[in-house]
Design a protein around this motif. Structure first.
Motif, PDB file in Angstrom:
ATOM      1  N   ALA A 110      30.046  32.953  44.811  1.00 38.78           N
ATOM      2  CA  ALA A 110      29.352  33.220  43.537  1.00 38.78           C
ATOM      3  C   ALA A 110      28.398  32.083  43.163  1.00 38.78           C
ATOM      4  N   GLU A 111      28.725  30.867  43.612  1.00 39.09           N
ATOM      5  CA  GLU A 111      27.955  29.684  43.173  1.00 39.09           C
ATOM      6  C   GLU A 111      26.445  29.801  43.432  1.00 39.09           C
ATOM      7  N   PRO A 112      26.018  30.078  44.689  1.00 42.07           N
ATOM      8  CA  PRO A 112      24.564  30.165  44.894  1.00 42.07           C
ATOM      9  C   PRO A 112      23.918  31.307  44.102  1.00 42.07           C
ATOM     10  N   THR A 121      24.964  39.336  34.349  1.00 42.83           N
ATOM     11  CA  THR A 121      26.344  39.399  33.843  1.00 42.83           C
ATOM     12  C   THR A 121      27.359  38.988  34.915  1.00 42.83           C
ATOM     13  N   LYS A 122      28.521  38.567  34.432  1.00 42.75           N
ATOM     14  CA  LYS A 122      29.636  38.192  35.304  1.00 42.75           C
ATOM     15  C   LYS A 122      30.026  39.379  36.196  1.00 42.75           C
ATOM     16  N   LYS A 123      29.989  40.575  35.572  1.00 41.12           N
ATOM     17  CA  LYS A 123      30.398  41.787  36.309  1.00 41.12           C
ATOM     18  C   LYS A 123      29.470  42.022  37.516  1.00 41.12           C
ATOM     19  N   GLU A 124      28.173  41.851  37.270  1.00 41.89           N
ATOM     20  CA  GLU A 124      27.205  42.051  38.364  1.00 41.89           C
ATOM     21  C   GLU A 124      27.428  41.018  39.475  1.00 41.89           C
ATOM     22  N   ILE A 125      27.706  39.775  39.061  1.00 39.80           N
ATOM     23  CA  ILE A 125      27.937  38.718  40.058  1.00 39.80           C
ATOM     24  C   ILE A 125      29.177  39.057  40.885  1.00 39.80           C
ATOM     25  N   ASN A 126      30.251  39.446  40.186  1.00 37.61           N
ATOM     26  CA  ASN A 126      31.493  39.761  40.900  1.00 37.61           C
ATOM     27  C   ASN A 126      31.295  40.910  41.888  1.00 37.61           C
ATOM     28  N   GLU A 127      30.551  41.920  41.453  1.00 38.28           N
ATOM     29  CA  GLU A 127      30.309  43.066  42.351  1.00 38.28           C
ATOM     30  C   GLU A 127      29.493  42.635  43.572  1.00 38.28           C
TER      31      GLU A 127
END
Ligand SMILES: Nc1ncnc2c1ncn2[C@@H]1O[C@H](COP(=O)(O)OP(=O)(O)OP(=O)(O)O)[C@@H](O)[C@H]1O
Ligand SMILES: [Mg+2]
Length: 316
Positions: A110-112, A121-127
């Motif tokens: 997730a970092e880069p 959003t966090k949700k988009e990053i997680n997906e």
């Protein structure tokens, strides 16, 4: 014709040392087209990693240009660096030392994505992390583990996932399989090639393993003490190696061919010395069996057949 994906023009990287200026990368000119791989080979210390790191601006260049789709990234200001990171990424040899041991696999990937502000959003990053893990062959149940809990192959997949997370178009792969078992090496190489096909990625693939480079590269650049000594399409280089250094490297590859076993080998003697304040003339001269006085003069790269360049006044 459109510009190559990546091109360097007279790229130089010197390091100041106690005993003088170390010419780690000297006037390197390379071109990598979209969807293609340039293999960079040469012995330890010849400047392969320094070349890769300088192209990606992980260290400042001394002189020259690095063009990405025709634009000089060495001229980028701080505010443009995000653009560079979105386009150009690196995969390192030793995933263990390049991964923060305190971060979970999910957070490492997730970092880069967060640094480059790709999603809101966090949700988009997680997906996206889930998608990237799947793409790189990382089972979802590894997401909450830490690097030390993975084997070398999975750790290298995490290194690759971190690079792939921002959807770059160019990746410098610096010995990405050298630290892995042979069976795992093939898996990672296949993954790299599948991703390249799917996404039309360009690679600069650094290695000292000629079998690997033959398998993966369209073209090969052979480096010696910071300089390009030979540059050609892969099949051409293996069929007609011209530079005595390239010939010696190829001779050193183990062969199952019994008829060649007893032949006297043109093995390399001595080691690459540091190119500190190098004298003009051929840097390979002290180790070359063909060298004579003529080799003290300039030995620039010259094109001896279409696309085949060699820097040796004794060949071509
Ligand atoms: N930060 C630095 N300061 C001084 N000299 C350096 C620095 N980094 C690299 N060098 C020198 O630059 C030269 C090229 O090193 P580099 O690590 O690029 O070689 P390499 O081809 O990647 O070798 P290897 O196959 O061992 O990874 C070497 O002589 C090295 O000692
Ligand atoms: Mg290196």
């Amino acid at each position: 014709m459109s510009a190559p994906m990546v091109e360097t023009i007279n790229l130089k990287k010197y390091f100041k040392t106690g005993s003088g200026m170390l010419h780690a990368v000297e006037d390197v000119n390379l071109k990598i087209e979209k969807g293609k791989t340039l293999g960079v080979v040469g012995e330890s210390g010849c400047g392969k990693s320094t070349l890769g790191r300088t192209i990606l601006r992980l260290q400042p260049a001394t002189d020259g240009q690095v063009l990405y789709e025709g634009e000089d990234v060495l001229k980028y200001k701080k505010k443009d660096m995000k653009k560079l990171h979105l386009n150009m990424q690196m995969v390192f040899q030793d995933p263990f030392s390049s991964l923060d041991p305190r971060m979970s696999i999910h957070n490492l990937i997730a970092e880069p994505i967060e640094v480059c502000d790709i999603f809101k959003t966090k949700k988009e990053i997680n997906e996206h992390v889930v998608r990237i893990m799947e793409m790189c062959g990382l089972p979802a149940n590894l997401a909450n583990l830490y690097p030390h809990e993975l084997d070398g192959g999975f750790r290298q997949r995490v290194g690759l996932a971190r690079a792939m997370a921002v959807s770059p178009k160019f990746i410098v792969c610096d010995e990405p399989v050298s630290a892995l078992d042979v069976s795992i090496q093939a898996q990672i190489l296949n993954l790299l090639m599948d991703l390249q096909d799917e996404r039309q990625l360009s690679y600069m693939f650094i290695t000292h393993d000629l079998c690997v480079v033959k398998h993966i590269s369209n073209e090969i650049m052979v480096m010696y003490m910071g300089q390009t000594v030979e540059y050609a399409k892969t099949a051409e280089l293996f069929a007609h190696p011209l530079h005595p250094y390239t010939q010696a490297l190829l001779e050193a590859v183990p062969t199952p061919d019994l008829s060649r076993r007893n032949r006297e080998r043109n093995t390399l003697k001595g080691e690459v010395s540091n190119p500190i304040n190098p004298a003009p003339g051929c840097r390979f001269k002290p180790r070359c069996r063909f060298a004579d006085k003529e080799c003290d003069g300039e030995c620039p790269l010259k094109e001896v057949s279409p696309g085949h360049l060699v820097a040796c006044c004794k060949c071509g």
